[in-house]
Design a protein around this motif. Structure first.
Motif, PDB file in Angstrom:
ATOM      1  N   GLU A  55      -3.860  -2.695   1.560  1.00  0.00           N
ATOM      2  CA  GLU A  55      -4.895  -1.660   1.492  1.00  0.00           C
ATOM      3  C   GLU A  55      -5.252  -1.324   0.049  1.00  0.00           C
ATOM      4  OE1 GLU A  55      -3.442   1.397   4.090  1.00  0.00           O
ATOM      5  OE2 GLU A  55      -4.439   0.469   5.827  1.00  0.00           O
ATOM      6  N   LYS A  56      -4.251  -1.378  -0.817  1.00  0.00           N
ATOM      7  CA  LYS A  56      -4.500  -1.019  -2.215  1.00  0.00           C
ATOM      8  C   LYS A  56      -5.166  -2.169  -2.993  1.00  0.00           C
ATOM      9  CE  LYS A  56      -3.973   1.070  -6.226  1.00  0.00           C
ATOM     10  NZ  LYS A  56      -4.823   2.205  -6.599  1.00  0.00           N
ATOM     11  N   PHE A  57      -4.706  -3.390  -2.811  1.00  0.00           N
ATOM     12  CA  PHE A  57      -5.114  -4.464  -3.736  1.00  0.00           C
ATOM     13  C   PHE A  57      -6.054  -5.511  -3.142  1.00  0.00           C
ATOM     14  CE2 PHE A  57      -1.021  -2.959  -5.455  1.00  0.00           C
ATOM     15  CZ  PHE A  57      -1.465  -2.562  -6.701  1.00  0.00           C
ATOM     16  N   TRP A  58      -6.269  -5.485  -1.838  1.00  0.00           N
ATOM     17  CA  TRP A  58      -7.190  -6.464  -1.247  1.00  0.00           C
ATOM     18  C   TRP A  58      -8.539  -5.832  -1.007  1.00  0.00           C
ATOM     19  CZ3 TRP A  58      -4.332  -9.751   3.074  1.00  0.00           C
ATOM     20  CH2 TRP A  58      -3.322 -10.501   2.471  1.00  0.00           C
ATOM     21  N   PRO A  59      -9.644  -6.509  -1.237  1.00  0.00           N
ATOM     22  CA  PRO A  59      -9.699  -7.845  -1.823  1.00  0.00           C
ATOM     23  C   PRO A  59      -9.356  -7.799  -3.313  1.00  0.00           C
ATOM     24  CG  PRO A  59     -11.912  -6.960  -1.554  1.00  0.00           C
ATOM     25  CD  PRO A  59     -10.991  -5.957  -0.958  1.00  0.00           C
ATOM     26  N   GLY A  60      -8.617  -8.811  -3.777  1.00  0.00           N
ATOM     27  CA  GLY A  60      -8.254  -8.846  -5.191  1.00  0.00           C
ATOM     28  C   GLY A  60      -7.152  -9.851  -5.462  1.00  0.00           C
ATOM     29  N   LEU A  96       2.336  -2.520  -8.804  1.00  0.00           N
ATOM     30  CA  LEU A  96       3.005  -2.793  -7.525  1.00  0.00           C
ATOM     31  C   LEU A  96       4.052  -1.725  -7.249  1.00  0.00           C
ATOM     32  CD1 LEU A  96       3.442  -6.656  -7.978  1.00  0.00           C
ATOM     33  CD2 LEU A  96       1.906  -5.520  -6.352  1.00  0.00           C
ATOM     34  N   GLU A  97       4.799  -1.357  -8.294  1.00  0.00           N
ATOM     35  CA  GLU A  97       5.873  -0.370  -8.114  1.00  0.00           C
ATOM     36  C   GLU A  97       5.324   0.990  -7.708  1.00  0.00           C
ATOM     37  OE1 GLU A  97       8.304  -0.741 -11.700  1.00  0.00           O
ATOM     38  OE2 GLU A  97       9.671  -2.030 -10.537  1.00  0.00           O
ATOM     39  N   ALA A  98       4.107   1.288  -8.137  1.00  0.00           N
ATOM     40  CA  ALA A  98       3.498   2.566  -7.756  1.00  0.00           C
ATOM     41  C   ALA A  98       3.275   2.620  -6.243  1.00  0.00           C
ATOM     42  CB  ALA A  98       2.179   2.761  -8.499  1.00  0.00           C
ATOM     43  N   ILE A  99       3.206   1.463  -5.580  1.00  0.00           N
ATOM     44  CA  ILE A  99       2.963   1.436  -4.130  1.00  0.00           C
ATOM     45  C   ILE A  99       4.254   1.242  -3.330  1.00  0.00           C
ATOM     46  CG2 ILE A  99       1.668   0.298  -2.251  1.00  0.00           C
ATOM     47  CD1 ILE A  99      -0.103   1.636  -4.360  1.00  0.00           C
ATOM     48  N   VAL A 100       5.127   0.312  -3.778  1.00  0.00           N
ATOM     49  CA  VAL A 100       6.300  -0.019  -2.946  1.00  0.00           C
ATOM     50  C   VAL A 100       7.643   0.266  -3.612  1.00  0.00           C
ATOM     51  CG1 VAL A 100       5.221  -1.721  -1.433  1.00  0.00           C
ATOM     52  CG2 VAL A 100       6.097  -2.462  -3.661  1.00  0.00           C
ATOM     53  N   GLY A 101       7.663   0.978  -4.722  1.00  0.00           N
ATOM     54  CA  GLY A 101       8.942   1.225  -5.400  1.00  0.00           C
ATOM     55  C   GLY A 101       9.384  -0.003  -6.173  1.00  0.00           C
TER      56      GLY A 101
END
Ligand code: TXA
Ligand code: MG
Length: 337
Positions: free
Chosen positions: A94-99, A208-213
């Protein structure tokens, strides 16, 4: 397999529908089409057609045990690729796609095993580029695509680079001009805890860490077997590559003098002005100080210096933070013997 490779030019933001339909038709019939994504050009085949996917290995000279990324146009298409998506993966998508983020999933058996090179996992991403999006939608199936270079060469950031490597080996190149990012996507393995960055890219560890630790970089041992593309000989220029500290013109001048004394042809890739003139023996390329812009230029300049048949390439290091981690990963590989 010798064939005439056609090239069609399209507007990268609003590609001509007729051109996209034609390209999708080639994919439907099992052909190979190179197309721009935001990161680098990809060499695409219909991901559900194993015969077509096998042609990619032949055209690129790609080792058969190196799996490829499946490109999706929308989130629902993930069902064609895997039956297992975790909450963390959904948050990342949800955060990075599309990308430019590739995730590793447990593979669905609807996919031909050629795509995953026999592994039980599959790499997938949703590209942002309008041409890539339009092509996948028009085909109606996901597109399997590694970077559109000959195995062992730098990833192509223009249609000319694709032609340089794959002319007469594929059906079509869609020319959407130079790509926006210039470095391959970040590859993240979320099947492990903490998730492992198998290949750094412009989606950074911090993001990435901001989303999944906590997220860790895969060490070289960990990569073995896990991301075959990081194990196979990666791009290294014909020239020997030496990395130098950032903004140290004196060190560069000394090295250049030393090589010229030894009758070597030298190429320098730097981000700072240098008191060195171009001569028949010395070529200096001063790229952008800004690392996003530098990333966009790097592979093209490596190809240019390669064509000049230089003996020694001197490249200035970058800091290893943010996108600099991805740049240093590619530079260290180029310098590895
Ligand atoms: O930006 C990109 O990722 C570009 C564009 C075209 O999407 N593609 C790209 O593909 O760089 P390729 O094949 O050159 O690099 C994909 C990397 C390789 O290192 C490959 O080994 C790894 O992803 N990979 C693919 N499937 C994998 C899997 N199931 N498990 C681990 N690594 C995998
Ligand atoms: Mg590649």
């Amino acid at each position: 397999m010798k064939q005439n490779t056609r090239l069609i030019r399209v507007d990268p933001e609003a590609p001509d529908e007729e051109a996209v339909r034609e390209a999708a038709g080639i994919l439907k019939r099992g052909g190979l089409v190179a197309f721009p994504t935001e990161t680098v050009y990809g060499l695409g085949a219909d991901a559900l057609n194993s015969e077509a996917v096998n042609k990619i290995f032949v055209a690129k000279g790609r080792p058969l045990d190196n799996p490829m990324i499946v490109h999706l146009a929308c989130l629902q298409d993930i069902e064609l690729v895997t039956d297992h998506v975790s909450p963390g993966e959904i948050a990342l998508m949800e955060k990075f796609w599309p990308g430019p983020l590739t995730l590793i999933f447990r593979r669905s058996y609807r996919l031909p095993s050629a795509v995953t090179a026999g592994k039980d996992t599959v790499a997938a991403r949703m590209p942002r580029h309008a041409v890539a999006q339009a092509l996948i939608r028009s085909l109606g199936n996901p597109i399997a695509a590694p970077s559109a270079n000959l195995s062992g060469r730098p990833s192509p950031t223009t249609a000319d680079h694709v032609m340089e490597d794959l002319r007469d080996k594929i059906d079509l190149v869609i020319d959407g001009g130079p790509v926006m990012v210039g470095l391959e996507s970040t590859v993240l393995d979320t099947s492990q805890e903490p998730p492992v960055i198998l290949r750094p890219g412009t989606v950074t560890r911090e993001e990435l860490e901001a989303i999944v630790g906590r997220v860790i970089f895969g060490g070289s041992d960990q990569l073995l077997g896990r991301s075959p593309g990081t194990r196979h000989r990666h791009y290294s220029p014909r020239a020997r590559v030496t990395l130098v500290e950032e903004n140290d013109p004196l060190a560069v001048s000394r090295l250049v003098d030393q090589y010229v004394q030894a009758s070597k042809r030298v190429g320098v890739i730097t981000r700072h002005s240098l008191p060195i003139e171009d001569t028949p023996m010395v070529t200096v390329r001063i790229l952008a100080q800004n690392l996003d812009q530098f990333a966009r230029q790097l592979f093209a300049v490596m190809r240019e210096l390669d064509r000049m048949n230089i003996d020694e390439m001197i490249i200035e290091k970058t800091e290893e933070k943010g996108i600099g981690a991805a740049l240093m990963d590619r530079l260290k590989r180029a310098a590895a013997r």
